[in-house]
Design an enzyme around this catalytic site. Structure first.
Site, PDB file in Angstrom:
ATOM      1  N   THR A 134     -63.782   7.426  31.777  1.00  0.00           N
ATOM      2  CA  THR A 134     -62.698   7.137  30.837  1.00  0.00           C
ATOM      3  C   THR A 134     -62.066   8.425  30.305  1.00  0.00           C
ATOM      4  OG1 THR A 134     -62.328   6.317  28.585  1.00  0.00           O
ATOM      5  CG2 THR A 134     -64.554   6.937  29.111  1.00  0.00           C
ATOM      6  N   ASP A 135     -60.809   8.311  29.886  1.00  0.00           N
ATOM      7  CA  ASP A 135     -60.148   9.470  29.251  1.00  0.00           C
ATOM      8  C   ASP A 135     -60.728   9.735  27.855  1.00  0.00           C
ATOM      9  OD1 ASP A 135     -59.105   7.251  27.940  1.00  0.00           O
ATOM     10  OD2 ASP A 135     -57.010   7.892  28.093  1.00  0.00           O
ATOM     11  N   GLU A 136     -61.515   8.783  27.328  1.00  0.00           N
ATOM     12  CA  GLU A 136     -62.031   8.949  25.961  1.00  0.00           C
ATOM     13  C   GLU A 136     -63.020  10.109  25.854  1.00  0.00           C
ATOM     14  OE1 GLU A 136     -62.867   5.264  23.936  1.00  0.00           O
ATOM     15  OE2 GLU A 136     -61.475   4.182  25.222  1.00  0.00           O
ATOM     16  N   TYR A 159     -69.708   5.464  22.451  1.00  0.00           N
ATOM     17  CA  TYR A 159     -69.293   5.064  23.806  1.00  0.00           C
ATOM     18  C   TYR A 159     -68.825   6.269  24.609  1.00  0.00           C
ATOM     19  CZ  TYR A 159     -66.037   3.527  27.464  1.00  0.00           C
ATOM     20  OH  TYR A 159     -65.366   3.387  28.662  1.00  0.00           O
ATOM     21  N   LYS A 163     -70.368   8.176  27.992  1.00  0.00           N
ATOM     22  CA  LYS A 163     -69.626   8.353  29.252  1.00  0.00           C
ATOM     23  C   LYS A 163     -69.518   9.846  29.599  1.00  0.00           C
ATOM     24  CE  LYS A 163     -67.940   5.585  31.507  1.00  0.00           C
ATOM     25  NZ  LYS A 163     -68.467   4.714  32.602  1.00  0.00           N
TER      26      LYS A 163
HETATM   27  P1  NAD Z   1     -66.813  -4.464  31.258  1.00  0.00           P
HETATM   28  O1  NAD Z   1     -67.578  -4.348  29.981  1.00  0.00           O
HETATM   29  O2  NAD Z   1     -65.760  -5.509  31.400  1.00  0.00           O
HETATM   30  O3  NAD Z   1     -67.831  -4.690  32.478  1.00  0.00           O
HETATM   31  C1  NAD Z   1     -69.025  -3.987  32.608  1.00  0.00           C
HETATM   32  C2  NAD Z   1     -69.863  -4.676  33.671  1.00  0.00           C
HETATM   33  O4  NAD Z   1     -71.091  -3.951  33.799  1.00  0.00           O
HETATM   34  C3  NAD Z   1     -70.243  -6.114  33.321  1.00  0.00           C
HETATM   35  O5  NAD Z   1     -70.055  -6.951  34.431  1.00  0.00           O
HETATM   36  C4  NAD Z   1     -71.713  -6.024  32.947  1.00  0.00           C
HETATM   37  O6  NAD Z   1     -72.442  -7.219  33.242  1.00  0.00           O
HETATM   38  C5  NAD Z   1     -72.169  -4.866  33.815  1.00  0.00           C
HETATM   39  N1  NAD Z   1     -73.352  -4.192  33.249  1.00  0.00           N
HETATM   40  C6  NAD Z   1     -73.519  -3.775  31.962  1.00  0.00           C
HETATM   41  N2  NAD Z   1     -74.748  -3.228  31.802  1.00  0.00           N
HETATM   42  C7  NAD Z   1     -75.346  -3.282  33.021  1.00  0.00           C
HETATM   43  C8  NAD Z   1     -76.610  -2.857  33.492  1.00  0.00           C
HETATM   44  N3  NAD Z   1     -77.507  -2.279  32.676  1.00  0.00           N
HETATM   45  N4  NAD Z   1     -76.895  -3.051  34.799  1.00  0.00           N
HETATM   46  C9  NAD Z   1     -75.999  -3.623  35.636  1.00  0.00           C
HETATM   47  N5  NAD Z   1     -74.800  -4.067  35.232  1.00  0.00           N
HETATM   48  C10 NAD Z   1     -74.467  -3.899  33.935  1.00  0.00           C
HETATM   49  O7  NAD Z   1     -66.229  -3.018  31.505  1.00  0.00           O
HETATM   50  P2  NAD Z   1     -64.826  -2.566  32.139  1.00  0.00           P
HETATM   51  O8  NAD Z   1     -63.812  -2.537  31.081  1.00  0.00           O
HETATM   52  O9  NAD Z   1     -64.586  -3.346  33.376  1.00  0.00           O
HETATM   53  O10 NAD Z   1     -65.166  -1.051  32.514  1.00  0.00           O
HETATM   54  C11 NAD Z   1     -65.763  -0.739  33.770  1.00  0.00           C
HETATM   55  C12 NAD Z   1     -65.973   0.763  33.852  1.00  0.00           C
HETATM   56  O11 NAD Z   1     -64.721   1.431  33.735  1.00  0.00           O
HETATM   57  C13 NAD Z   1     -66.866   1.313  32.728  1.00  0.00           C
HETATM   58  O12 NAD Z   1     -67.696   2.300  33.286  1.00  0.00           O
HETATM   59  C14 NAD Z   1     -65.878   1.903  31.741  1.00  0.00           C
HETATM   60  O13 NAD Z   1     -66.458   2.982  31.040  1.00  0.00           O
HETATM   61  C15 NAD Z   1     -64.775   2.376  32.677  1.00  0.00           C
HETATM   62  N6  NAD Z   1     -63.418   2.402  32.086  1.00  0.00           N
HETATM   63  C16 NAD Z   1     -62.921   1.330  31.406  1.00  0.00           C
HETATM   64  C17 NAD Z   1     -61.630   1.367  30.902  1.00  0.00           C
HETATM   65  C18 NAD Z   1     -61.028   0.179  30.191  1.00  0.00           C
HETATM   66  O14 NAD Z   1     -59.890   0.269  29.696  1.00  0.00           O
HETATM   67  N7  NAD Z   1     -61.690  -0.969  30.140  1.00  0.00           N
HETATM   68  C19 NAD Z   1     -60.834   2.505  31.082  1.00  0.00           C
HETATM   69  C20 NAD Z   1     -61.384   3.606  31.778  1.00  0.00           C
HETATM   70  C21 NAD Z   1     -62.671   3.527  32.294  1.00  0.00           C
HETATM   71  P1  TYD Z   2     -59.754  -1.110  22.385  1.00  0.00           P
HETATM   72  O1  TYD Z   2     -59.096  -2.183  23.191  1.00  0.00           O
HETATM   73  O2  TYD Z   2     -61.051  -1.405  21.711  1.00  0.00           O
HETATM   74  O3  TYD Z   2     -59.882   0.164  23.341  1.00  0.00           O
HETATM   75  P2  TYD Z   2     -60.325   1.683  22.985  1.00  0.00           P
HETATM   76  O4  TYD Z   2     -60.904   1.711  21.627  1.00  0.00           O
HETATM   77  O5  TYD Z   2     -61.355   1.932  24.030  1.00  0.00           O
HETATM   78  O6  TYD Z   2     -59.087   2.487  23.134  1.00  0.00           O
HETATM   79  O7  TYD Z   2     -58.741  -0.625  21.269  1.00  0.00           O
HETATM   80  C1  TYD Z   2     -57.438  -0.173  21.597  1.00  0.00           C
HETATM   81  C2  TYD Z   2     -56.773   0.269  20.308  1.00  0.00           C
HETATM   82  O8  TYD Z   2     -56.592  -0.871  19.450  1.00  0.00           O
HETATM   83  C3  TYD Z   2     -57.630   1.236  19.496  1.00  0.00           C
HETATM   84  O9  TYD Z   2     -56.766   2.175  18.848  1.00  0.00           O
HETATM   85  C4  TYD Z   2     -58.305   0.363  18.451  1.00  0.00           C
HETATM   86  C5  TYD Z   2     -57.284  -0.726  18.207  1.00  0.00           C
HETATM   87  N1  TYD Z   2     -57.823  -2.055  17.850  1.00  0.00           N
HETATM   88  C6  TYD Z   2     -57.357  -2.718  16.713  1.00  0.00           C
HETATM   89  O10 TYD Z   2     -56.489  -2.219  15.972  1.00  0.00           O
HETATM   90  N2  TYD Z   2     -57.889  -3.939  16.427  1.00  0.00           N
HETATM   91  C7  TYD Z   2     -58.844  -4.536  17.202  1.00  0.00           C
HETATM   92  O11 TYD Z   2     -59.311  -5.656  16.873  1.00  0.00           O
HETATM   93  C8  TYD Z   2     -59.305  -3.846  18.365  1.00  0.00           C
HETATM   94  C9  TYD Z   2     -60.365  -4.436  19.250  1.00  0.00           C
HETATM   95  C10 TYD Z   2     -58.759  -2.600  18.665  1.00  0.00           C
END
Ligand code: NAD
Ligand code: TYD
Length: 352
Positions: A134-136, A159, A163
């Site tokens: 993630t960019d975070e 989080y 990462k």
């Molecule tokens: P998500 O929470 O929707 O899915 C995570 C998946 O991992 C789930 O299916 C869960 O069952 C599985 N999982 C969790 N713990 C596990 C374990 N111990 N063993 C096996 N499986 C396990 O997450 P997402 O939003 O799809 O993100 C996927 C990846 O991409 C993550 O690594 C996250 O850090 C990264 N990412 C997410 C975003 C975003 O905007 N959601 C952006 C950049 C990177």
């Molecule tokens: P989120 O979807 O949790 O992603 P991330 O924190 O990983 O960027 O949140 C996106 C943005 O929205 C973040 O600035 C937090 C804000 N946010 C709210 O204002 N209210 C909410 O209920 C949630 C879940 C997020």
């Protein structure tokens, strides 16, 4: 990498992004064998993959990456050509209330996979480890500037710290054990199958059910949004053509202040639900800010766009409209994932 039939492990394939990555690989590469390893936590849902579940080149394995014995056995049995690692605890708010779960899955789970990976790499010279990150990890930007691949890591939430730690382990295994790896750091994703605890799907669900829309602080935090299918396309390119031991930033130059995004979402949903203009925005409720809330994320994806020729396939307007339509058409999915454990968590979180 040579173009041959491959056996690829995708971890976290039942989650939001993972399900789109599994679909991209299973449908685009019929000669590959895709194994989806997922523990099916609250965020994992096999309903996300019903359309590919019966494909010959797809297999699901339920298991926990924190269990090193299980991981080692699986790798010894399958001798993978590559791993695309997405399994993680992914929600910042949950990381504030329960950081240990993030250390376990995101750090220890990743190291377990790396240990198994270096054993496989000894037998299979083509082996590649891809960490989806993630960019975070870069922390927060001020009002200007973009994250590049050279930006120093400065994570602010449990989080992003977990990462960042796992990114560092991947890089260290490359240096110490010669593991071929790639890492990508992507901005916020949105789209179908997104668990309704993150901003966009939570607010879509709350607008449908006419619940309050809890905007943290003044809603001035900014995120850079990318349609999930475009992230899956980027992962495909980076896995196949990314340079070894390189990092790629992924993002669509699409910054939105939270409050502006929420107002746009409300307007679009009023139209789609045939509600009076302005009705949904009355649900907006400014609540206590998230501790350590990063002000702004924005990605410079020039390396990916120039080296690998990737660009987003949809505009934000198209992607958001498709996403809302998907949630309106999949109310049974929403009802299912918001029952049980999630409903309890959500009730406590927002005292409703
Ligand atoms: P998500 O929470 O929707 O899915 C995570 C998946 O991992 C789930 O299916 C869960 O069952 C599985 N999982 C969790 N713990 C596990 C374990 N111990 N063993 C096996 N499986 C396990 O997450 P997402 O939003 O799809 O993100 C996927 C990846 O991409 C993550 O690594 C996250 O850090 C990264 N990412 C997410 C975003 C975003 O905007 N959601 C952006 C950049 C990177
Ligand atoms: P989120 O979807 O949790 O992603 P991330 O924190 O990983 O960027 O949140 C996106 C943005 O929205 C973040 O600035 C937090 C804000 N946010 C709210 O204002 N209210 C909410 O209920 C949630 C879940 C997020």
């Amino acid at each position: 990498m040579a173009n041959k039939t491959k056996k690829i492990l995708i971890t976290g394939g039942a989650g939001f992004i993972g399900s789109h990555v599994v679909r991209q690989f299973v449908t685009k590469y019929p000669d590959y064998k895709i194994i989806n390893l997922d523990a099916l936590t609250y965020a994992g849902n096999l309903e996300n993959l019903v359309d590919v579940a019966e494909f010959d080149n797809y297999e699901f394995v339920k298991g926990d990456i924190v269990n090193s014995g299980f991981v080692n056995e699986l790798f010894a049995k399958e001798c993978f050509d590559g791993v695309i690692h997405l399994a993680a605890e992914s929600h910042v708010d949950r990381s504030i209330t329960n950081p240990n779960a993030f250390v376990n899955t995101n750090v220890i789970g990743t190291v377990n996979l790396l240990n198994a990976a270096i054993e496989t790499a000894k037998k299979n010279a083509d082996f590649r480890f891809y960490h989806v990150s993630t960019d975070e990890v870069y922390g927060t930007l001020g009002d200007t500037g973009l994250f590049t691949e050279q930006t120093a890591y400065s994570p602010n939430s449990p989080y992003s710290a977990s990462k960042a730690a796992s990114d560092h382990f991947v890089r260290a295994y490359g240096e110490t054990y010669g593991l071929d790896f790639v890492i990508s750091n992507c901005s916020n994703n949105y789209g179908p199958n997104h668990f309704p605890e993150k901003l966009i799907p939570l607010f879509i669900n709350n607008i449908i059910t006419k619940k309050p829309l809890p905007v943290y602080g003044k809603g001035e935090n900014t995120r850079d949004w990318l349609f999930v299918v475009d992230h899956a396309r980027a992962i495909d390119e980076i896995y196949h053509r990314g340079n070894s031991k390189n990092t790629y930033n992924v993002g669509g130059l699409n910054e939105w202040k939270n409050i502006d995004l929420v107002r746009l979402l409300c307007d679009l949903m009023d139209e789609k639900l045939n509600r009076k203009k302005g009705e949904s925005s009355e649900l907006i409720s400014f609540v206590k800010d998230r501790p350590g809330h990063d002000l702004r994320y924005a990605i410079d994806a020039k390396k990916l766009t120039t080296e690998l020729n990737w660009k987003p396939s949809v505009t934000f307007e198209e992607g958001l409209s498709k996403t809302i339509d998907w949630y309106l058409e999949n109310t049974a999915w929403l009802e299912h994932v918001t029952s049980g454990e999630y409903r309890e968590y959500y009730r406590k979180q927002y005292a409703i």
